[in-house]
Design a protein around this motif. Structure first.
Motif, short mmCIF file in Angstrom:
data_model
loop_
_atom_site.label_atom_id
_atom_site.label_comp_id
_atom_site.label_asym_id
_atom_site.label_seq_id
_atom_site.Cartn_x
_atom_site.Cartn_y
_atom_site.Cartn_z
N GLN A 39 5.10 -14.32 -6.32
CA GLN A 39 5.17 -12.71 -6.64
C GLN A 39 6.05 -12.67 -7.85
O GLN A 39 7.09 -13.72 -8.18
CB GLN A 39 6.15 -11.97 -5.39
CG GLN A 39 5.28 -11.98 -4.10
CD GLN A 39 5.95 -11.80 -2.80
OE1 GLN A 39 7.19 -11.89 -2.73
NE2 GLN A 39 5.15 -11.42 -1.81
N ALA A 71 7.39 -5.81 -10.07
CA ALA A 71 6.53 -5.25 -8.74
C ALA A 71 6.47 -3.76 -8.86
O ALA A 71 5.77 -3.03 -7.98
CB ALA A 71 7.34 -5.76 -7.47
N GLY A 72 7.58 -2.95 -9.39
CA GLY A 72 7.56 -1.65 -9.58
C GLY A 72 6.44 -1.03 -10.64
O GLY A 72 6.34 0.43 -10.71
N GLN A 89 1.56 -1.54 2.66
CA GLN A 89 2.94 -1.92 2.20
C GLN A 89 3.95 -0.96 1.87
O GLN A 89 5.15 -1.08 2.61
CB GLN A 89 2.63 -2.72 1.08
CG GLN A 89 1.70 -3.74 1.13
CD GLN A 89 1.80 -4.99 -0.02
OE1 GLN A 89 2.56 -4.86 -0.95
NE2 GLN A 89 0.68 -5.74 -0.21
N TYR A 90 3.50 0.06 1.40
CA TYR A 90 4.51 1.49 1.18
C TYR A 90 4.62 2.15 2.65
O TYR A 90 5.94 2.47 2.81
CB TYR A 90 3.65 2.44 0.45
CG TYR A 90 3.15 1.95 -0.93
CD1 TYR A 90 3.77 1.00 -1.36
CD2 TYR A 90 1.88 2.16 -1.28
CE1 TYR A 90 3.24 0.23 -2.73
CE2 TYR A 90 1.28 1.54 -2.49
CZ TYR A 90 2.03 0.74 -3.17
OH TYR A 90 1.36 0.38 -4.24
N HIS A 148 7.89 0.18 4.01
CA HIS A 148 9.20 0.39 3.47
C HIS A 148 9.72 1.35 3.90
O HIS A 148 10.99 1.29 3.65
CB HIS A 148 8.75 0.87 1.79
CG HIS A 148 8.02 -0.05 1.06
ND1 HIS A 148 7.65 -0.07 -0.32
CD2 HIS A 148 7.82 -1.42 1.22
CE1 HIS A 148 7.17 -1.01 -0.84
NE2 HIS A 148 7.19 -2.06 0.23
N ARG A 174 9.45 -8.00 -1.71
CA ARG A 174 8.64 -8.21 -2.86
C ARG A 174 8.52 -7.22 -3.59
O ARG A 174 8.36 -7.21 -5.00
CB ARG A 174 7.22 -8.48 -2.43
CG ARG A 174 6.58 -7.37 -1.61
CD ARG A 174 5.13 -7.63 -1.09
NE ARG A 174 5.38 -8.57 0.05
CZ ARG A 174 4.32 -9.20 0.84
NH1 ARG A 174 3.17 -9.25 0.02
NH2 ARG A 174 4.43 -10.03 1.52
N TYR A 175 9.30 -6.04 -3.53
CA TYR A 175 9.40 -5.06 -4.49
C TYR A 175 10.89 -4.57 -4.84
O TYR A 175 11.09 -3.82 -5.74
CB TYR A 175 8.99 -3.52 -3.94
CG TYR A 175 7.49 -3.60 -3.61
CD1 TYR A 175 6.67 -2.80 -4.45
CD2 TYR A 175 6.75 -3.99 -2.44
CE1 TYR A 175 5.33 -2.83 -4.45
CE2 TYR A 175 5.37 -4.08 -2.38
CZ TYR A 175 4.59 -3.45 -3.45
OH TYR A 175 3.41 -3.18 -3.15
#
Length: 296
Positions: free
Chosen positions: A130, A135-136, A150-151, A154, A211-212
């Motif tokens: 990654q 990542a953003g 994934q979102y 979060h 990862r973000y």
């Protein structure tokens, strides 16, 4: 099923094939388990390949040794777990093969400790390390749609949803990611039992937030994450397998990962196959292992 203490974990794993055979470690992804390799392992064992198939942290019977160890799902944790398992099993070098989270663990070890990898099979996102610093940055809208889960994870709503609806949510992901794979309820439940691990939710949530850059690293792994931030090249012989029907990470027309591989490298797109490549296309997976090992 065997168990061994390796690093922060007591790892549950399958060990099939000749003890002195050519070693290969086969690694599952999210949300799957060791049964992804049910049709792969017997074929490789017949060819003299020793197959090690571990449950990753947070899955099945694998357990953390200490309640104080962060339940991290970050890429450095997965790679470090794999290196610790090789050490515990006294395997100096092996073919490292996996997809999704398992492919990430294999790529991390191949990049940071190439002396431990005789070769690499990485499925899906071939260079599976990654780039957290970037990542953003937005992806194409269609890819953003594929990353909805994934979102969702979060948010605290997503955490609660995974906790309360883990069977329904993971079943949906199987359907979306492998739209041409006609798996039955028994096949799904055989793997879904691994998601009852008490640490599954925490490890998954940390993985998709880390990862973000939304949550911190395990402090013990920060130095490894710093090395991975440099996007190190993979120098060992590598074959990348991509399912033509992958519903979350469909193959791009141009190979955007090839530049990360500086040793011998081949990309193969497998028709009629989705995200769970070894379970959907065991022949193609076995062929790739045999091509790297010379065991035809």
């Amino acid at each position: 099923m065997k168990r061994i203490v390796a690093g922060d974990l007591e790892v549950a794993y399958l060990d099939q094939g000749p003890r002195d055979g050519f070693p290969a470690v086969l690694l599952h992804g999210f949300p799957y388990d060791v049964h992804a390799y049910d049709e792969v392992v017997p074929r490789l064992a017949e060819k003299g390949i020793r197959c090690i198939v571990p449950y990753l942290r947070g899955y099945g019977p694998t357990r953390f040794l200490s309640a104080d160890t962060p339940r991290s799902g970050q890429q450095a944790a997965l790679g470090n777990d794999l290196r610790a398992l090789l050490d515990a099993l006294d395997i100096p070098r092996a073919i490292l093969a996996g997809y999704d989270w398992g492919g990430r663990a294999a790529c991390v070890v191949a990049a940071l400790w190439p002396e431990r990898a005789r070769g690499l099979i990485s499925c899906g996102d071939g260079y599976n390390i990654q780039d957290i610093a970037n990542a953003g940055m937005p992806a194409a809208p269609e890819q953003e749609r594929r990353f909805w889960y994934q979102y969702y994870l979060h948010s605290e709503r997503g955490r609660a949803g995974l906790e309360q609806n883990r069977r329904a949510l993971t079943h949906l992901l199987w359907e979306l990611w492998s739209p041409t794979w006609r798996f039955d309820a028994e096949t799904f439940e055989r793997s879904a039992a691994a998601f009852d691990n008490l640490d599954f939710v925490e490890v998954v949530i940390h993985s998709y937030r880390h990862r973000y850059g939304l949550v911190p690293s395990d402090p013990a792994l920060q130095s490894l994450e710093a090395q991975l931030a440099d996007q190190p090249a993979i120098t060992v012989p590598a074959i990348v397998l991509e399912g033509a029907d992958d519903g979350v990470d469909p193959p791009a027309e141009l190979d955007r990962h090839a530049s990360h591989f500086t040793g011998s490298y081949e990309r193969r797109i497998i028709p009629g196959t989705g995200h769970n490549l070894p379970q959907e296309a065991p022949d193609a997976f076995v062929r790739a292992i045999c091509d790297l090992s010379g065991k035809r």
